[in-house]
Design an enzyme around this catalytic site. Sequence first.
Site, PDB file in Angstrom:
ATOM      1  N   TYR A  59      -1.173 -20.669  -3.091  1.00 44.21           N
ATOM      2  CA  TYR A  59      -2.098 -19.530  -2.979  1.00 44.21           C
ATOM      3  C   TYR A  59      -3.543 -20.015  -2.920  1.00 44.21           C
ATOM      4  O   TYR A  59      -4.055 -20.592  -3.885  1.00 44.21           O
ATOM      5  CB  TYR A  59      -1.946 -18.548  -4.152  1.00 44.21           C
ATOM      6  CG  TYR A  59      -0.595 -17.866  -4.258  1.00 44.21           C
ATOM      7  CD1 TYR A  59       0.282 -17.821  -3.170  1.00 44.21           C
ATOM      8  CD2 TYR A  59      -0.187 -17.251  -5.429  1.00 44.21           C
ATOM      9  CE1 TYR A  59       1.523 -17.196  -3.280  1.00 44.21           C
ATOM     10  CE2 TYR A  59       1.049 -16.624  -5.542  1.00 44.21           C
ATOM     11  CZ  TYR A  59       1.894 -16.611  -4.456  1.00 44.21           C
ATOM     12  OH  TYR A  59       3.118 -15.998  -4.554  1.00 44.21           O
ATOM     13  N   SER A 198       5.924  -8.099  -4.493  1.00 41.27           N
ATOM     14  CA  SER A 198       5.595  -6.992  -3.576  1.00 41.27           C
ATOM     15  C   SER A 198       6.270  -5.683  -4.020  1.00 41.27           C
ATOM     16  O   SER A 198       6.863  -4.971  -3.195  1.00 41.27           O
ATOM     17  CB  SER A 198       5.985  -7.320  -2.133  1.00 41.27           C
ATOM     18  OG  SER A 198       5.413  -8.543  -1.708  1.00 41.27           O
ATOM     19  N   PRO A 199       6.189  -5.334  -5.310  1.00 43.94           N
ATOM     20  CA  PRO A 199       6.870  -4.122  -5.784  1.00 43.94           C
ATOM     21  C   PRO A 199       6.253  -2.849  -5.209  1.00 43.94           C
ATOM     22  O   PRO A 199       6.899  -1.799  -5.219  1.00 43.94           O
ATOM     23  CB  PRO A 199       6.687  -4.186  -7.306  1.00 43.94           C
ATOM     24  CG  PRO A 199       5.435  -4.978  -7.504  1.00 43.94           C
ATOM     25  CD  PRO A 199       5.437  -6.007  -6.405  1.00 43.94           C
ATOM     26  N   LEU A 200       5.013  -2.969  -4.704  1.00 43.93           N
ATOM     27  CA  LEU A 200       4.379  -1.803  -4.053  1.00 43.93           C
ATOM     28  C   LEU A 200       4.442  -1.938  -2.537  1.00 43.93           C
ATOM     29  O   LEU A 200       3.764  -1.216  -1.815  1.00 43.93           O
ATOM     30  CB  LEU A 200       2.909  -1.687  -4.502  1.00 43.93           C
ATOM     31  CG  LEU A 200       2.711  -1.420  -6.001  1.00 43.93           C
ATOM     32  CD1 LEU A 200       1.232  -1.542  -6.383  1.00 43.93           C
ATOM     33  CD2 LEU A 200       3.234  -0.039  -6.365  1.00 43.93           C
ATOM     34  N   GLN A 202       3.132  -4.200  -0.788  1.00 45.28           N
ATOM     35  CA  GLN A 202       1.769  -4.559  -0.381  1.00 45.28           C
ATOM     36  C   GLN A 202       0.854  -3.349  -0.239  1.00 45.28           C
ATOM     37  O   GLN A 202      -0.073  -3.352   0.563  1.00 45.28           O
ATOM     38  CB  GLN A 202       1.812  -5.434   0.878  1.00 45.28           C
ATOM     39  CG  GLN A 202       2.689  -6.675   0.628  1.00 45.28           C
ATOM     40  CD  GLN A 202       2.608  -7.743   1.673  1.00 45.28           C
ATOM     41  OE1 GLN A 202       2.374  -7.458   2.832  1.00 45.28           O
ATOM     42  NE2 GLN A 202       2.842  -8.985   1.276  1.00 45.28           N
ATOM     43  N   LEU A 204       1.886  -0.162   0.489  1.00 41.25           N
ATOM     44  CA  LEU A 204       2.493   0.966   1.223  1.00 41.25           C
ATOM     45  C   LEU A 204       2.901   2.085   0.272  1.00 41.25           C
ATOM     46  O   LEU A 204       2.675   3.265   0.532  1.00 41.25           O
ATOM     47  CB  LEU A 204       3.735   0.483   1.987  1.00 41.25           C
ATOM     48  CG  LEU A 204       4.492   1.597   2.706  1.00 41.25           C
ATOM     49  CD1 LEU A 204       3.898   1.837   4.092  1.00 41.25           C
ATOM     50  CD2 LEU A 204       5.973   1.306   2.832  1.00 41.25           C
ATOM     51  N   GLY A 207       0.819   5.168  -1.206  1.00 38.27           N
ATOM     52  CA  GLY A 207       0.533   6.373  -0.427  1.00 38.27           C
ATOM     53  C   GLY A 207      -0.904   6.399   0.088  1.00 38.27           C
ATOM     54  O   GLY A 207      -1.344   7.390   0.662  1.00 38.27           O
TER      55      GLY A 207
HETATM   56  N1  LIG Z   1       7.513 -15.683  -4.278  1.00 29.50           N
HETATM   57  C1  LIG Z   1       7.084 -15.241  -3.121  1.00 29.50           C
HETATM   58  O1  LIG Z   1       7.510 -15.670  -2.047  1.00 29.50           O
HETATM   59  C2  LIG Z   1       6.027 -14.165  -3.130  1.00 29.50           C
HETATM   60  C3  LIG Z   1       5.712 -13.468  -1.942  1.00 29.50           C
HETATM   61  C4  LIG Z   1       4.752 -12.464  -2.007  1.00 29.50           C
HETATM   62  C5  LIG Z   1       4.114 -12.171  -3.213  1.00 29.50           C
HETATM   63  N2  LIG Z   1       4.423 -12.883  -4.342  1.00 29.50           N
HETATM   64  C6  LIG Z   1       3.754 -12.598  -5.637  1.00 29.50           C
HETATM   65  O2  LIG Z   1       3.877 -11.217  -5.930  1.00 29.50           O
HETATM   66  C7  LIG Z   1       2.587 -10.645  -6.144  1.00 29.50           C
HETATM   67  C8  LIG Z   1       2.602  -9.200  -5.699  1.00 29.50           C
HETATM   68  O3  LIG Z   1       3.045  -9.058  -4.345  1.00 29.50           O
HETATM   69  P1  LIG Z   1       2.091  -8.599  -3.158  1.00 29.50           P
HETATM   70  O4  LIG Z   1       0.704  -8.888  -3.526  1.00 29.50           O
HETATM   71  O5  LIG Z   1       2.663  -9.153  -1.912  1.00 29.50           O
HETATM   72  O6  LIG Z   1       2.332  -7.011  -3.051  1.00 29.50           O
HETATM   73  P2  LIG Z   1       2.133  -5.756  -4.008  1.00 29.50           P
HETATM   74  O7  LIG Z   1       1.978  -6.178  -5.399  1.00 29.50           O
HETATM   75  O8  LIG Z   1       3.241  -4.841  -3.651  1.00 29.50           O
HETATM   76  O9  LIG Z   1       0.792  -5.115  -3.451  1.00 29.50           O
HETATM   77  C9  LIG Z   1      -0.450  -5.501  -3.919  1.00 29.50           C
HETATM   78  C10 LIG Z   1      -1.533  -4.658  -3.247  1.00 29.50           C
HETATM   79  O10 LIG Z   1      -1.258  -3.255  -3.426  1.00 29.50           O
HETATM   80  C11 LIG Z   1      -2.463  -2.538  -3.676  1.00 29.50           C
HETATM   81  N3  LIG Z   1      -2.351  -1.977  -5.038  1.00 29.50           N
HETATM   82  C12 LIG Z   1      -2.055  -2.630  -6.192  1.00 29.50           C
HETATM   83  N4  LIG Z   1      -2.043  -1.804  -7.246  1.00 29.50           N
HETATM   84  C13 LIG Z   1      -2.331  -0.568  -6.760  1.00 29.50           C
HETATM   85  C14 LIG Z   1      -2.467   0.703  -7.363  1.00 29.50           C
HETATM   86  N5  LIG Z   1      -2.290   0.885  -8.665  1.00 29.50           N
HETATM   87  N6  LIG Z   1      -2.780   1.764  -6.561  1.00 29.50           N
HETATM   88  C15 LIG Z   1      -2.962   1.603  -5.226  1.00 29.50           C
HETATM   89  N7  LIG Z   1      -2.839   0.410  -4.602  1.00 29.50           N
HETATM   90  C16 LIG Z   1      -2.528  -0.661  -5.362  1.00 29.50           C
HETATM   91  C17 LIG Z   1      -3.600  -3.558  -3.570  1.00 29.50           C
HETATM   92  O11 LIG Z   1      -4.059  -3.594  -2.205  1.00 29.50           O
HETATM   93  P3  LIG Z   1      -5.244  -2.620  -1.619  1.00 29.50           P
HETATM   94  O12 LIG Z   1      -6.060  -2.117  -2.755  1.00 29.50           O
HETATM   95  O13 LIG Z   1      -6.017  -3.545  -0.716  1.00 29.50           O
HETATM   96  O14 LIG Z   1      -4.500  -1.575  -0.862  1.00 29.50           O
HETATM   97  C18 LIG Z   1      -2.892  -4.869  -3.880  1.00 29.50           C
HETATM   98  O15 LIG Z   1      -3.525  -6.011  -3.347  1.00 29.50           O
HETATM   99  C19 LIG Z   1       1.615 -11.567  -5.415  1.00 29.50           C
HETATM  100  O16 LIG Z   1       0.307 -11.499  -5.910  1.00 29.50           O
HETATM  101  C20 LIG Z   1       2.259 -12.917  -5.668  1.00 29.50           C
HETATM  102  O17 LIG Z   1       1.898 -13.391  -6.953  1.00 29.50           O
HETATM  103  C21 LIG Z   1       5.385 -13.849  -4.314  1.00 29.50           C
END
Ligand SMILES: NC(=O)c1ccc[n+]([C@@H]2O[C@H](COP(=O)([O-])OP(=O)(O)OC[C@H]3O[C@@H](n4cnc5c(N)ncnc54)[C@H](OP(=O)(O)O)[C@@H]3O)[C@@H](O)[C@H]2O)c1
Length: 323
Positions: A59, A198-200, A202, A204, A207
């Site tokens: 990262y 990516s529980p959200l 990313q 999506l 909403g």
């Molecule tokens: N092991 C792997 O291969 C792998 C792959 C991917 C990720 N990961 C890990 O998993 C973590 C999380 O996954 P991810 O970052 O891909 O996706 P995510 O957690 O599903 O989405 C994060 C994004 O959602 C938005 N968000 C977060 N909280 C929110 C809220 N309360 N209300 C509205 N929007 C919100 C923000 O973007 P905006 O505000 O810009 O909309 C934020 O950057 C990463 O940081 C990483 O540590 C691991």
Amino acid sequence: MRYLDIDTDTKISKIGLGTWQFGSREWGYGRPYAEQGARAIVRRALELGVTLFDTAEIYGFGRSERILGEALGADLDSVFLATKLFPLVPVSPVVEQRAVASANRLGASRLDLYQVHQPNPVVRDGTIMRGMRALQRVGLVGEVGVSNYSLPRWRLAEGALGSRVLSNQVRYSLVTRSPEQDLLPFAESHGRIVIAYSPLEQGLLSGSYHRANRPVNRVRAGNPLFLPENLERASDLIATLREVASAHSVTPAQIALAWVIRHPAVTAIPGASSVEQLESNAAAADIDLTDEQYEALGAASARFRPIGGPAALAGLARARFGR
Ligand SMILES: NC(=O)c1ccc[n+]([C@@H]2O[C@H](COP(=O)([O-])OP(=O)(O)OC[C@H]3O[C@@H](n4cnc5c(N)ncnc54)[C@H](OP(=O)(O)O)[C@@H]3O)[C@@H](O)[C@H]2O)c1
């Protein structure tokens, strides 16, 4: 905050913090975020009882580890610190040297969880696990984990390590449900855990995005879920999230997280672009969905059929080149 019921030295929060966003150009949150915002997010997470902090050497090419380590400071010893090895040439001396480099960037004397970021298609896990065993023996690594592993490969990794591989970090959300087939039942019955990334989806599932308001950064420009057609297809799922959210006076994002962590073997690591998002995400740990709400969300998730494959590729190219 709630915690996983599992025998680790430091308890693991049901909502952790993902830090891919820290210092990463792909997320495009800029310098103020990397220099101040990220630190404020980490400090607030600590106050709210978050103990699981997830990063990776890849990262921001080490920047995320540095930012996280500096922000945790003296609290490094009281959290469950997780980082990942990118398994390029994962022979034992390289694995050991890379763990030391990660620990140095983090300023940590111990990595509570050292994960293999993804399965190496060529090198067997026996090679990697020799290095992991050595790291555990000298106490630099507490628990070993894997990421993006199938169940058979997770079990092979355990065989190679000769002891438990505590966790498998995989994509898991209301949109990506494949871990339910075998990873979740295995984790639950064997005292292992699934770390949901990516529980959200990313963002999506918050909403916040629709056809007229699509996210612009590189990560999501390359994610077919954010194509206009898929944003439209997701509207039924988002509407269900809103309905359940309004019954709890919370947000759709919080309900999406509450749904993921309802399973006893799951902890989720959402990323956050602001302190407010982190606060909201941490609070989701305390939401209790009723069986009816859980099922309604599951049913709406099953109805969501995003376009993928060649159709999505054409859409991504059109979006990229503005045609
Ligand atoms: N092991 C792997 O291969 C792998 C792959 C991917 C990720 N990961 C890990 O998993 C973590 C999380 O996954 P991810 O970052 O891909 O996706 P995510 O957690 O599903 O989405 C994060 C994004 O959602 C938005 N968000 C977060 N909280 C929110 C809220 N309360 N209300 C509205 N929007 C919100 C923000 O973007 P905006 O505000 O810009 O909309 C934020 O950057 C990463 O940081 C990483 O540590 C691991």
